[in-house]
Scaffold this motif. Structure first.
Motif, PDB file in Angstrom:
ATOM      1  N   PRO A  21     -33.666  -6.101 -38.393  1.00 61.90           N
ATOM      2  CA  PRO A  21     -32.947  -7.345 -38.197  1.00 61.90           C
ATOM      3  C   PRO A  21     -31.564  -7.159 -37.588  1.00 61.90           C
ATOM      4  O   PRO A  21     -31.039  -8.057 -36.949  1.00 61.90           O
ATOM      5  CB  PRO A  21     -32.849  -7.923 -39.623  1.00 61.90           C
ATOM      6  CG  PRO A  21     -33.975  -7.294 -40.367  1.00 61.90           C
ATOM      7  CD  PRO A  21     -34.084  -5.922 -39.805  1.00 61.90           C
ATOM      8  N   PHE A  22     -30.942  -5.998 -37.777  1.00 61.07           N
ATOM      9  CA  PHE A  22     -29.595  -5.800 -37.292  1.00 61.07           C
ATOM     10  C   PHE A  22     -29.552  -5.476 -35.801  1.00 61.07           C
ATOM     11  O   PHE A  22     -28.516  -5.522 -35.183  1.00 61.07           O
ATOM     12  CB  PHE A  22     -28.912  -4.674 -38.089  1.00 61.07           C
ATOM     13  CG  PHE A  22     -28.724  -5.021 -39.538  1.00 61.07           C
ATOM     14  CD1 PHE A  22     -27.675  -5.824 -39.932  1.00 61.07           C
ATOM     15  CD2 PHE A  22     -29.624  -4.569 -40.494  1.00 61.07           C
ATOM     16  CE1 PHE A  22     -27.502  -6.157 -41.275  1.00 61.07           C
ATOM     17  CE2 PHE A  22     -29.448  -4.904 -41.833  1.00 61.07           C
ATOM     18  CZ  PHE A  22     -28.392  -5.695 -42.228  1.00 61.07           C
ATOM     19  N   CYS A  23     -30.679  -5.109 -35.206  1.00 57.61           N
ATOM     20  CA  CYS A  23     -30.692  -4.768 -33.792  1.00 57.61           C
ATOM     21  C   CYS A  23     -31.589  -5.710 -32.988  1.00 57.61           C
ATOM     22  O   CYS A  23     -31.816  -5.496 -31.810  1.00 57.61           O
ATOM     23  CB  CYS A  23     -31.142  -3.311 -33.586  1.00 57.61           C
ATOM     24  SG  CYS A  23     -32.809  -2.960 -34.195  1.00 57.61           S
ATOM     25  N   LEU A  24     -32.103  -6.743 -33.641  1.00 54.77           N
ATOM     26  CA  LEU A  24     -33.043  -7.632 -32.994  1.00 54.77           C
ATOM     27  C   LEU A  24     -32.321  -8.659 -32.132  1.00 54.77           C
ATOM     28  O   LEU A  24     -31.417  -9.351 -32.590  1.00 54.77           O
ATOM     29  CB  LEU A  24     -33.891  -8.350 -34.052  1.00 54.77           C
ATOM     30  CG  LEU A  24     -34.993  -9.273 -33.533  1.00 54.77           C
ATOM     31  CD1 LEU A  24     -36.037  -8.466 -32.775  1.00 54.77           C
ATOM     32  CD2 LEU A  24     -35.637 -10.018 -34.693  1.00 54.77           C
ATOM     33  N   SER A  25     -32.701  -8.746 -30.861  1.00 55.67           N
ATOM     34  CA  SER A  25     -32.205  -9.777 -29.961  1.00 55.67           C
ATOM     35  C   SER A  25     -33.381 -10.660 -29.576  1.00 55.67           C
ATOM     36  O   SER A  25     -34.504 -10.181 -29.413  1.00 55.67           O
ATOM     37  CB  SER A  25     -31.586  -9.152 -28.710  1.00 55.67           C
ATOM     38  OG  SER A  25     -30.445  -8.393 -29.047  1.00 55.67           O
ATOM     39  N   LEU A  26     -33.109 -11.942 -29.417  1.00 57.63           N
ATOM     40  CA  LEU A  26     -34.170 -12.894 -29.129  1.00 57.63           C
ATOM     41  C   LEU A  26     -34.124 -13.335 -27.676  1.00 57.63           C
ATOM     42  O   LEU A  26     -33.060 -13.455 -27.080  1.00 57.63           O
ATOM     43  CB  LEU A  26     -34.032 -14.114 -30.045  1.00 57.63           C
ATOM     44  CG  LEU A  26     -34.157 -13.871 -31.545  1.00 57.63           C
ATOM     45  CD1 LEU A  26     -33.966 -15.178 -32.301  1.00 57.63           C
ATOM     46  CD2 LEU A  26     -35.511 -13.260 -31.891  1.00 57.63           C
ATOM     47  N   VAL A  27     -35.298 -13.575 -27.103  1.00 60.61           N
ATOM     48  CA  VAL A  27     -35.433 -14.185 -25.780  1.00 60.61           C
ATOM     49  C   VAL A  27     -35.969 -15.589 -26.016  1.00 60.61           C
ATOM     50  O   VAL A  27     -37.057 -15.765 -26.570  1.00 60.61           O
ATOM     51  CB  VAL A  27     -36.392 -13.381 -24.887  1.00 60.61           C
ATOM     52  CG1 VAL A  27     -36.575 -14.089 -23.553  1.00 60.61           C
ATOM     53  CG2 VAL A  27     -35.860 -11.963 -24.670  1.00 60.61           C
ATOM     54  N   LEU A  28     -35.196 -16.589 -25.610  1.00 61.56           N
ATOM     55  CA  LEU A  28     -35.494 -17.981 -25.928  1.00 61.56           C
ATOM     56  C   LEU A  28     -35.830 -18.766 -24.672  1.00 61.56           C
ATOM     57  O   LEU A  28     -35.437 -18.396 -23.564  1.00 61.56           O
ATOM     58  CB  LEU A  28     -34.293 -18.625 -26.631  1.00 61.56           C
ATOM     59  CG  LEU A  28     -33.717 -17.871 -27.836  1.00 61.56           C
ATOM     60  CD1 LEU A  28     -32.405 -18.499 -28.264  1.00 61.56           C
ATOM     61  CD2 LEU A  28     -34.705 -17.858 -28.983  1.00 61.56           C
ATOM     62  N   ASP A  29     -36.545 -19.894 -24.855  1.00 60.31           N
ATOM     63  CA  ASP A  29     -36.809 -20.792 -23.739  1.00 60.31           C
ATOM     64  C   ASP A  29     -36.150 -22.151 -23.933  1.00 60.31           C
ATOM     65  O   ASP A  29     -36.218 -23.011 -23.055  1.00 60.31           O
ATOM     66  CB  ASP A  29     -38.313 -20.962 -23.510  1.00 60.31           C
ATOM     67  CG  ASP A  29     -39.037 -21.580 -24.718  1.00 60.31           C
ATOM     68  OD1 ASP A  29     -38.368 -21.922 -25.712  1.00 60.31           O
ATOM     69  OD2 ASP A  29     -40.274 -21.706 -24.660  1.00 60.31           O
ATOM     70  N   SER A  30     -35.496 -22.358 -25.087  1.00 57.81           N
ATOM     71  CA  SER A  30     -34.802 -23.615 -25.342  1.00 57.81           C
ATOM     72  C   SER A  30     -33.834 -23.447 -26.507  1.00 57.81           C
ATOM     73  O   SER A  30     -33.938 -22.497 -27.284  1.00 57.81           O
ATOM     74  CB  SER A  30     -35.801 -24.741 -25.652  1.00 57.81           C
ATOM     75  OG  SER A  30     -36.513 -24.466 -26.848  1.00 57.81           O
ATOM     76  N   ILE A  31     -32.909 -24.390 -26.593  1.00 57.76           N
ATOM     77  CA  ILE A  31     -31.981 -24.452 -27.719  1.00 57.76           C
ATOM     78  C   ILE A  31     -32.248 -25.752 -28.466  1.00 57.76           C
ATOM     79  O   ILE A  31     -32.309 -26.824 -27.862  1.00 57.76           O
ATOM     80  CB  ILE A  31     -30.514 -24.419 -27.243  1.00 57.76           C
ATOM     81  CG1 ILE A  31     -30.244 -23.177 -26.410  1.00 57.76           C
ATOM     82  CG2 ILE A  31     -29.549 -24.461 -28.431  1.00 57.76           C
ATOM     83  CD1 ILE A  31     -28.872 -23.175 -25.746  1.00 57.76           C
ATOM     84  N   THR A  32     -32.418 -25.645 -29.763  1.00 56.61           N
ATOM     85  CA  THR A  32     -32.603 -26.805 -30.624  1.00 56.61           C
ATOM     86  C   THR A  32     -31.654 -26.648 -31.813  1.00 56.61           C
ATOM     87  O   THR A  32     -31.029 -25.597 -31.968  1.00 56.61           O
ATOM     88  CB  THR A  32     -34.056 -26.896 -31.133  1.00 56.61           C
ATOM     89  OG1 THR A  32     -34.308 -25.793 -32.028  1.00 56.61           O
ATOM     90  CG2 THR A  32     -35.057 -26.854 -29.983  1.00 56.61           C
ATOM     91  N   PRO A  33     -31.537 -27.660 -32.659  1.00 59.67           N
ATOM     92  CA  PRO A  33     -30.685 -27.508 -33.846  1.00 59.67           C
ATOM     93  C   PRO A  33     -31.082 -26.320 -34.722  1.00 59.67           C
ATOM     94  O   PRO A  33     -30.236 -25.776 -35.440  1.00 59.67           O
ATOM     95  CB  PRO A  33     -30.877 -28.840 -34.580  1.00 59.67           C
ATOM     96  CG  PRO A  33     -31.195 -29.813 -33.503  1.00 59.67           C
ATOM     97  CD  PRO A  33     -32.019 -29.049 -32.512  1.00 59.67           C
ATOM     98  N   ASN A  34     -32.340 -25.917 -34.669  1.00 60.15           N
ATOM     99  CA  ASN A  34     -32.807 -24.791 -35.471  1.00 60.15           C
ATOM    100  C   ASN A  34     -33.008 -23.515 -34.652  1.00 60.15           C
ATOM    101  O   ASN A  34     -33.480 -22.505 -35.168  1.00 60.15           O
ATOM    102  CB  ASN A  34     -34.131 -25.147 -36.162  1.00 60.15           C
ATOM    103  CG  ASN A  34     -33.976 -26.317 -37.121  1.00 60.15           C
ATOM    104  OD1 ASN A  34     -33.005 -26.408 -37.858  1.00 60.15           O
ATOM    105  ND2 ASN A  34     -34.944 -27.225 -37.089  1.00 60.15           N
ATOM    106  N   ASN A  35     -32.651 -23.574 -33.385  1.00 61.69           N
ATOM    107  CA  ASN A  35     -32.893 -22.459 -32.465  1.00 61.69           C
ATOM    108  C   ASN A  35     -31.630 -22.227 -31.656  1.00 61.69           C
ATOM    109  O   ASN A  35     -31.418 -22.887 -30.642  1.00 61.69           O
ATOM    110  CB  ASN A  35     -34.070 -22.807 -31.546  1.00 61.69           C
ATOM    111  CG  ASN A  35     -34.793 -21.582 -31.048  1.00 61.69           C
ATOM    112  OD1 ASN A  35     -34.759 -20.535 -31.670  1.00 61.69           O
ATOM    113  ND2 ASN A  35     -35.448 -21.727 -29.907  1.00 61.69           N
TER     114      ASN A  35
END
Length: 295
Positions: A21-35
């Motif tokens: 969890p300390f090195c995890l980066s996320l690749v996202l396709d949108s931003i939401t209130p929970n994202n």
């Protein structure tokens, strides 16, 4: 011996789960209130043309939210959200807050460092909104129930003019779109040079330093700015010029079908306006706009 190997395997698995969890980066396709987009995460456009995330320009230690070409290893920023409000640590987050606003905050969500210039109706909940990065490099905040764009980064450009971005004045709202230079390669803060349409009299495109014109693109001829004959060299295409009671604006496209070639105009603090193309091989200067006497 086997029991020792099993024990070591168990320890290894536990270490993976503990430290991941300390090195995890996320690749996202949108931003939401929970994202949200945290420092280290990346928001991608649909075709992976552009990316958005936190970055430090040049030798700066400060963190900014910017948009860059996804395939560009140098992460050349074409837009910066908090250009005048840097973060001095890596705790930054880009999020949609409880009021439906797009904000950047560090440790305190109630004290945003930057927020999108938009008024969200009070009866709307934050869950009604979503932010996406389009393949033209435009970050948009959308009302989900009817897909209405209520805010977009193309309305608030920084130092870069991209294809399909409008420059000019919305005469109804008073919104004036123009580009302004970075202070330096290490500081994307608002500089002293701007590139904009002068809507007074017969409209012309000017480059200014401290509000004094240093370069003139001239007036619109119907095909190009009079002071930029190279606009008809076949590279620029679909240039749209509008001058009516609602707006005065100009927007351009590029005459290439290649997904690996991109165009951008940049206003520089050194009193220069340039157009560049970007290819997979690197940055190539396509057109250097020479100065024209301002009168």
């Amino acid at each position: 011996m086997k029991s020792l190997e099993a024990f070591l395997d168990t320890i290894l698995i536990l270490l993976i789960f503990v430290y991941q969890p300390f090195c995890l980066s996320l690749v996202l396709d949108s931003i939401t209130p929970n994202n949200t987009v945290k420092d280290g995460d990346v928001l991608l456009s649909g075709q992976k043309t552009f990316a958005l995330g936190f970055f430090s320009p040049g030798k700066s230690r400060y963190r900014y939210v910017g948009i860059w070409y996804y395939k560009d290893p140098e992460k050349t920023a074409v837009w910066v959200a908090n250009r005048d409000d840097p973060i001095n640590e890596t705790s930054g987050v880009l999020a949609i807050d409880s009021k439906g606003r797009l904000i950047i905050y560090a440790k305190d969500q109630n004290s945003p460092i930057w927020s999108a210039n938009v008024s969200v109706p009070s009866e709307k909940s934050s869950s009604s909104f979503i932010a996406k990065l389009l393949d033209v490099g435009n970050l948009v905040l959308i009302k989900q129930d009817n897909s209405t764009v209520i805010w977009q980064s193309f309305d608030y450009p920084t130092n870069t003019y991209l294809p399909f971005m409008k420059l000019g004045l919305n005469r109804k709202s008073g919104l004036n779109r123009f580009i302004s230079s970075w202070k330096s390669a290490d500081d994307p803060g608002t500089g002293n040079c701007t590139y904009r349409i002068d809507s007074t009299g017969y409209p012309q495109m000017f480059a200014y330093k401290n509000r004094v014109p240093f370069w003139r693109a001239g007036s619109w001829t119907g095909q190009r700015w009079s002071g930029v004959p190279t606009m008809t060299n076949g590279f620029l295409d679909n240039t749209s010029y509008v001058n009516n009671q609602d707006e005065i604006s100009v927007m351009y496209g590029i005459s290439t079908d290649s997904n690996s070639v991109f165009s951008r105009f940049v206003i520089e603090e050194s009193e220069t306006v340039r157009q560049f193309t970007w290819q997979d091989q690197g940055h190539v200067l396509k057109l250097g706009m020479s100065q024209e006497e301002c009168s």
